[in-house]
Motif scaffolding. Structure first.
Motif, mmCIF file in Angstrom:
data_model
loop_
_atom_site.group_PDB
_atom_site.id
_atom_site.type_symbol
_atom_site.label_atom_id
_atom_site.label_comp_id
_atom_site.label_asym_id
_atom_site.label_seq_id
_atom_site.Cartn_x
_atom_site.Cartn_y
_atom_site.Cartn_z
ATOM 1 N N ASN A 164 -1.207 -19.089 -33.015
ATOM 2 C CA ASN A 164 0.052 -18.588 -32.462
ATOM 3 C C ASN A 164 -0.006 -17.073 -32.287
ATOM 4 O O ASN A 164 -0.514 -16.360 -33.151
ATOM 5 C CB ASN A 164 1.222 -18.941 -33.396
ATOM 6 C CG ASN A 164 1.038 -18.328 -34.789
ATOM 7 O OD1 ASN A 164 0.014 -18.511 -35.433
ATOM 8 N ND2 ASN A 164 2.045 -17.593 -35.244
ATOM 9 N N ASP A 166 2.987 -15.466 -31.044
ATOM 10 C CA ASP A 166 4.361 -15.413 -30.548
ATOM 11 C C ASP A 166 5.162 -14.226 -31.066
ATOM 12 O O ASP A 166 6.292 -14.002 -30.623
ATOM 13 C CB ASP A 166 5.095 -16.726 -30.890
ATOM 14 C CG ASP A 166 4.915 -17.128 -32.353
ATOM 15 O OD1 ASP A 166 4.014 -16.589 -33.008
ATOM 16 O OD2 ASP A 166 5.683 -17.979 -32.820
ATOM 17 N N GLU A 249 -2.757 -20.580 -38.422
ATOM 18 C CA GLU A 249 -1.393 -20.062 -38.264
ATOM 19 C C GLU A 249 -1.347 -18.606 -38.709
ATOM 20 O O GLU A 249 -1.742 -18.265 -39.822
ATOM 21 C CB GLU A 249 -0.427 -20.884 -39.118
ATOM 22 C CG GLU A 249 1.037 -20.659 -38.788
ATOM 23 C CD GLU A 249 1.473 -21.479 -37.583
ATOM 24 O OE1 GLU A 249 2.341 -20.976 -36.846
ATOM 25 O OE2 GLU A 249 0.975 -22.587 -37.397
ATOM 26 N N THR A 252 4.119 -14.432 -39.034
ATOM 27 C CA THR A 252 5.123 -14.291 -37.969
ATOM 28 C C THR A 252 6.262 -13.332 -38.298
ATOM 29 O O THR A 252 6.977 -12.899 -37.401
ATOM 30 C CB THR A 252 5.740 -15.665 -37.634
ATOM 31 O OG1 THR A 252 6.315 -16.226 -38.821
ATOM 32 C CG2 THR A 252 4.688 -16.606 -37.083
#
Length: 390
Positions: A164, A166, A249, A252
């Motif tokens: 990811n 993001d 992962e 974030t």
């Protein structure tokens, strides 16, 4: 007074060499590529893998993880999912290639989970590979590991690419990983040493793994640090397989970043002395593998030596301007080396765009440093909103 000056210079040298050491490794790597040939294949049968997936408390991503493993372009493997302290009532894997294990008592340790699986292997697997409970694997993952096992290596580290990108933090986390994969993986291995282990996406002969960790009970973060020390100290090299890819992962959010880095910093302080042990052993044995690996283990986390380097550069402006110029040159060399790592790897444009936020990223790592002493109280669970290592 002179003694204090020499001590100050020694401290600066101990910090400053970290700025140029990666480029020094790169030079060795380049020379070895010119004068040496690739290690020949040793033949032998295809490895039979036990794939160990460990989960602690959280199982939401396990179906996707197992689903990706069942897409591997390889036949000789069996998947072992160790669901420690997990509710598995809704987990179903309708295939005989997956064994779901829920320990009767809480294990609370990666290595305990690994050996819990090893003792329940459905057959004597020649090799094992360790996958996190949020990793996805490339279909060619095992085939790429085989390239190095077939050359006689008994330990191989793959690449953990970003799953990811993001958020800004995820991009900066990915940039850090690219740097380490390049210098502590590809370049370090290519220079004649061993790739450092990353906690997952790594594989070993089952015999070597049991030899190194079978008599130990490693708890808390950092089992990979104990494992790599045991392997390199015994004279083995850890190969780096840049095409054996798992998708990992990335961090974030800021809270997640602080928790994760606090555990990693705590782990470095706990295990960095292994670097002296391996370095001195390498000097005594004239082992390039151990000397280079020991030096790498002694390197502080990136943000620590970068902030100290800037501090010494500014301090020397007042007391020794020539030394300040040396620090500036060292910082430029480091930035150049960092850029080389990004350009030499498949780097998403989002990652380049995120680099302007490095100061904010380093601030949160300073916060993590403050919290490092209580890091082991942070949950070892791996989940999307609280990714931890170890």
């Amino acid at each position: 007074m002179k003694i204090l000056e020499w001590i100050g210079l020694a401290i600066q040298a101990a910090i400053g060499y970290n700025l140029v050491f990666p480029v020094f490794l790169l030079l060795i790597y380049g020379l070895r590529k010119v004068v040496t040939s690739r290690r020949p294949a040793t033949g032998g049968g295809l490895p039979d893998y036990g794939i160990i997936v460990t989960a602690y408390e959280y199982t939401a991503q396990l179906p996707a993880v197992v689903g990706s493993l069942l897409q591997l372009n390889y036949d000789r493997y069996h998947v072992y999912v160790v669901a420690d302290k997990c509710d598995i009532s809704n987990l179903r894997f309708p295939t005989d290639k997956v064994l779901l294990l829920r320990p009767e008592e809480v294990l609370g340790s990666n290595t305990r989970s690994h050996f819990y699986a090893i003792r329940r292997f459905v057959r004597p697997h020649t090799h094992l590979t360790i996958i996190d409970s949020d990793n996805l694997t490339d279909p060619q993952y095992l085939n790429e590991l085989n390239v190095y096992f077939n050359r006689g290596y008994e330990a191989v580290q793959g690449v953990r690419e970003a799953k990811n990108l993001d958020t800004t933090y995820a991009c900066l986390d990915a940039a850090r990983d690219i740097y380490y994969h390049f210098y502590d993986g590809k370049v370090l291995f290519g220079a004649g040493s061993s790739a450092t282990l990353a906690g997952s996406g790594m594989a070993f002969s089952t015999a070597l793994y049991e030899k190194v960790l079978g008599q130990l009970d490693v708890t808390g973060a950092g089992f990979d640090k104990v494992l790599q020390e045991g392997i390199v100290s015994r004279g083995y090299r850890i190969a780096f397989a840049e095409k054996a890819i798992v998708y990992d992962e990335k961090t974030t959010g800021s809270d997640q970043l602080v928790k994760q880095r606090a555990r990693w910093i705590n782990t470095w302080f706990k295990y960095f002395a292994y670097g002296f042990k391996i370095l001195f052993k390498g000097i005594a044995r004239f082992s390039l593998n151990q000397v280079l690996f020991g030096l790498v283990l002694l390197r502080p986390p990136l943000f620590i030596f970068l902030l100290l380097s800037v501090f010494f550069m500014l301090l020397n402006l007042l007391i020794a301007p020539v030394l300040s110029l040396v620090w500036l040159i060292g910082l430029v060399v480091f930035v150049l080396g960092f850029y080389i790592s990004l350009k030499s790897s498949p780097t998403d444009p989002k990652i380049y765009q995120s680099l302007v936020n490095i100061p904010k990223f380093m601030f949160y790592q300073l916060t993590a440093l403050v919290n490092a002493r209580r890091a082991n109280k942070i949950s070892v669970a791996t989940r999307q909103e609280d990714k931890t290592q170890g």
